[in-house]
Design a protein around this motif. Sequence first.
Motif, mmCIF file in Angstrom:
data_model
loop_
_atom_site.group_PDB
_atom_site.id
_atom_site.type_symbol
_atom_site.label_atom_id
_atom_site.label_comp_id
_atom_site.label_asym_id
_atom_site.label_seq_id
_atom_site.Cartn_x
_atom_site.Cartn_y
_atom_site.Cartn_z
ATOM 1 N N LEU A 1 10.060 5.651 -8.246
ATOM 2 C CA LEU A 1 11.214 4.750 -8.250
ATOM 3 C C LEU A 1 11.070 3.623 -7.238
ATOM 4 C CD1 LEU A 1 14.145 7.331 -8.499
ATOM 5 C CD2 LEU A 1 13.133 5.974 -10.335
ATOM 6 N N TYR A 2 10.268 3.811 -6.203
ATOM 7 C CA TYR A 2 10.137 2.768 -5.177
ATOM 8 C C TYR A 2 9.617 1.447 -5.759
ATOM 9 C CZ TYR A 2 10.877 6.452 -1.663
ATOM 10 O OH TYR A 2 11.414 7.472 -0.916
ATOM 11 N N PRO A 3 8.491 1.470 -6.487
ATOM 12 C CA PRO A 3 8.036 0.202 -7.080
ATOM 13 C C PRO A 3 9.025 -0.370 -8.075
ATOM 14 C CG PRO A 3 6.275 1.839 -7.098
ATOM 15 C CD PRO A 3 7.530 2.556 -6.743
ATOM 16 N N GLU A 4 9.749 0.493 -8.788
ATOM 17 C CA GLU A 4 10.731 -0.008 -9.751
ATOM 18 C C GLU A 4 11.860 -0.754 -9.053
ATOM 19 O OE1 GLU A 4 12.134 2.957 -12.406
ATOM 20 O OE2 GLU A 4 10.136 3.700 -12.915
ATOM 21 N N SER B 1 0.828 -1.202 0.000
ATOM 22 C CA SER B 1 0.000 0.000 0.000
ATOM 23 C C SER B 1 0.867 1.258 0.000
ATOM 24 C CB SER B 1 -0.923 -0.006 1.221
ATOM 25 O OG SER B 1 -1.635 1.207 1.327
ATOM 26 N N GLU B 2 1.936 1.242 0.790
ATOM 27 C CA GLU B 2 2.804 2.412 0.877
ATOM 28 C C GLU B 2 3.574 2.631 -0.423
ATOM 29 O OE1 GLU B 2 4.377 5.783 2.789
ATOM 30 O OE2 GLU B 2 2.680 4.474 3.281
ATOM 31 N N LEU B 3 3.931 1.539 -1.102
ATOM 32 C CA LEU B 3 4.586 1.666 -2.408
ATOM 33 C C LEU B 3 3.693 2.438 -3.369
ATOM 34 C CD1 LEU B 3 6.157 -1.876 -2.960
ATOM 35 C CD2 LEU B 3 7.404 0.276 -2.705
ATOM 36 N N ARG C 1 3.403 6.212 -2.328
ATOM 37 C CA ARG C 1 4.586 7.016 -2.648
ATOM 38 C C ARG C 1 4.758 7.204 -4.153
ATOM 39 N NH1 ARG C 1 9.214 6.551 1.842
ATOM 40 N NH2 ARG C 1 7.872 6.187 3.648
ATOM 41 N N SER C 2 4.310 6.226 -4.904
ATOM 42 C CA SER C 2 4.486 6.317 -6.359
ATOM 43 C C SER C 2 3.481 7.246 -7.008
ATOM 44 C CB SER C 2 4.368 4.924 -6.994
ATOM 45 O OG SER C 2 3.057 4.414 -6.859
ATOM 46 N N THR C 3 2.383 7.566 -6.315
ATOM 47 C CA THR C 3 1.326 8.400 -6.911
ATOM 48 C C THR C 3 1.181 9.758 -6.245
ATOM 49 O OG1 THR C 3 -0.325 7.344 -5.471
ATOM 50 C CG2 THR C 3 0.007 6.396 -7.663
ATOM 51 N N SER C 4 1.778 9.938 -5.080
ATOM 52 C CA SER C 4 1.608 11.192 -4.352
ATOM 53 C C SER C 4 2.697 12.197 -4.731
ATOM 54 C CB SER C 4 1.648 10.929 -2.837
ATOM 55 O OG SER C 4 1.644 12.147 -2.117
ATOM 56 N N SER C 5 2.284 13.444 -4.916
ATOM 57 C CA SER C 5 3.252 14.500 -5.227
ATOM 58 C C SER C 5 4.118 14.858 -4.031
ATOM 59 C CB SER C 5 2.505 15.749 -5.711
ATOM 60 O OG SER C 5 1.603 16.207 -4.707
ATOM 61 N N ALA C 6 3.746 14.362 -2.864
ATOM 62 C CA ALA C 6 4.520 14.652 -1.660
ATOM 63 C C ALA C 6 5.869 13.936 -1.660
ATOM 64 C CB ALA C 6 3.725 14.245 -0.415
#
Length: 622
Positions: free
Chosen positions: A254-257, A238-240, A243-248
Amino acid sequence: MNCLCRPSKSGKNDIGVLSEYAPPAMPPEYNDRGINPNNFGVDNPVIENETNSILEGGSEVEDNDSQFFFDAREEFDRMSMKSSVRGGGIIANNKNESSSAIYSVYQRAKSVFVTTNSHNAHDPAMVNDEFSPDSMGNHKSVRLSSSLLAKHSRTPSIRSIRSGTTNSSLRRRRAVSMEHPETLLPEKEGLGRKSMKTFRNSMSVLGILKKPRVIVDEKGFPGNLTQKQLDACMEFRSELHKRSTSSAYKDGHLYPEMVGTFRDVEEEPYALCRFLRARDFNVEQVFDMMNEHLEIWKHAKESDYYPDIDAAMGCPLSIVLTQYPVLYSGNAKEGYPVCYFHAGRLTVQGIECITTLDSIPKMMWNTMVYQVAGIFRDAAELNPDFVRCEQITVINLEGLSASQVNSRTLDVVKKANAVAECIPEMLYRCIIINAPSFFAVTWRIIRAFLDKNTSMKIELYSNKKKGQKRLTELIDENSLPSDFDGMGPSTQEILCKNSAKNGEAPPKRRIVELVSVKRGGGEGTLAFDLKPNEKMKLQVFTRSELGGHFSLYRFPEGLKSSNMTPVLEDFSVARSNNGEMTPFSADLVDDLTGAGEYTLVGKSEVKSKATEYFLVIGDVYE
């Protein structure tokens, strides 16, 4: 949180019996290895041209599907304490309100699989009498609370249900029929077709984490996870996405990659567990680890992980490997790829004759992303049950001197390891052989910086026979290179064979020598021989500031003979880039022929103030 209540068979007015939820298994015929097509970007049979996996950038609602499921279950648990619910709560037409509602969520999860593909006919859970509506009584309609729907859809039309402004027809439209469980989700924007798909994805991942296609009999792998570890996996996933979709989060994509490096062969649940094992399933610490390497990853991604490694390093990779001898060759008895590293042959001065030390990470990125990923794919083709993207590393310390274990050598190793740390838990076993006596002190220092899990995977052998015995337990003797106490070709022979480019014939053998020449006109020599019908291409690589002069002499009757024929005299090797301290090369002889023994003599310039190094490479062809 990953539980559902099911009604007890007693038929009494109770709140049900807790039962672990296992979503329907994906059938193996989805692809040749049985990998769930919803993982790592495989096309969905119904919703085409959309990525499904978190690691591939699949889309989800902001409050993801698994959170929707958890919130629903908590709400149903609260409702189970009430005998009746009115207004904006759960509406049920019979007794066992909580059991009915929770069963509807279970049915909803199953319905996603039913409505999206026909393969569920193979799923025994779909025909389990214990979960069939017939054993439930007359459950005809259940509705989620408007507040729960509003939380996950954020649409005014949903909130209006609770305020009482909607009419009874809208209420009936929101009701859930057991024959159409997909109506748990509103048909308007916010929660729709994509949410149905992503709910299925999370349930599929959760199912594989609990009951994988291939069970690894070790803790921390799918099929051997505690409830706490299961929760960590879903939280990490869920956190991946967050982080991959939030502008924050800058560079959050890069995290999911990073987690999906080997997405072509590694199923998503195994990739999630691999990262989590690196930090004992502590999600916060895993992201701290990833943040440490995020800039390194970003920099490499900008160059597409250096697909043309020769151009990126400014010289042929095969030449670099003569000074940094690392090689992937063959598989262990259990199928793991094997990496051989002859640390005793690593020379920093030799590397600097060819390229810069900053190019070593480029070599490692190319190796990891292109070569190792391909090796894992090959291993999966040979063994359909291959699910562990791990390797055996064998380090040979033969020839290592105490003077080599210095800050510069350790810096080179550190640069290479910085890349390996971006892709954690790839090590199955590390076997260190032929350790010299002085290395015991060095090893105690190194071991103090290793985490416990990694340290337990490393075995150190100073006794040659014990080291060889251990290697043959893991790797077939015929697959072991001869310079690693095996019966196969040496790593030098394999590297020489792999050096051929564009379909050209590889050299029969390769002569490699780092010639050191003392300052102020000193000399350095190299002796070699050629057999009949052999020819050689002779090159020299250096970063010498002032260059040097080379002469080549042939002794047809042997070096002890006075009969000597000059082949090359006083050949100048000098840089042409205005004194820039970058490596350069020169071809001494393109086509050297003639059986006999040879001596190459190199001299430094008289004005040189330090020892100069020249790497001589002689490729011998037939």
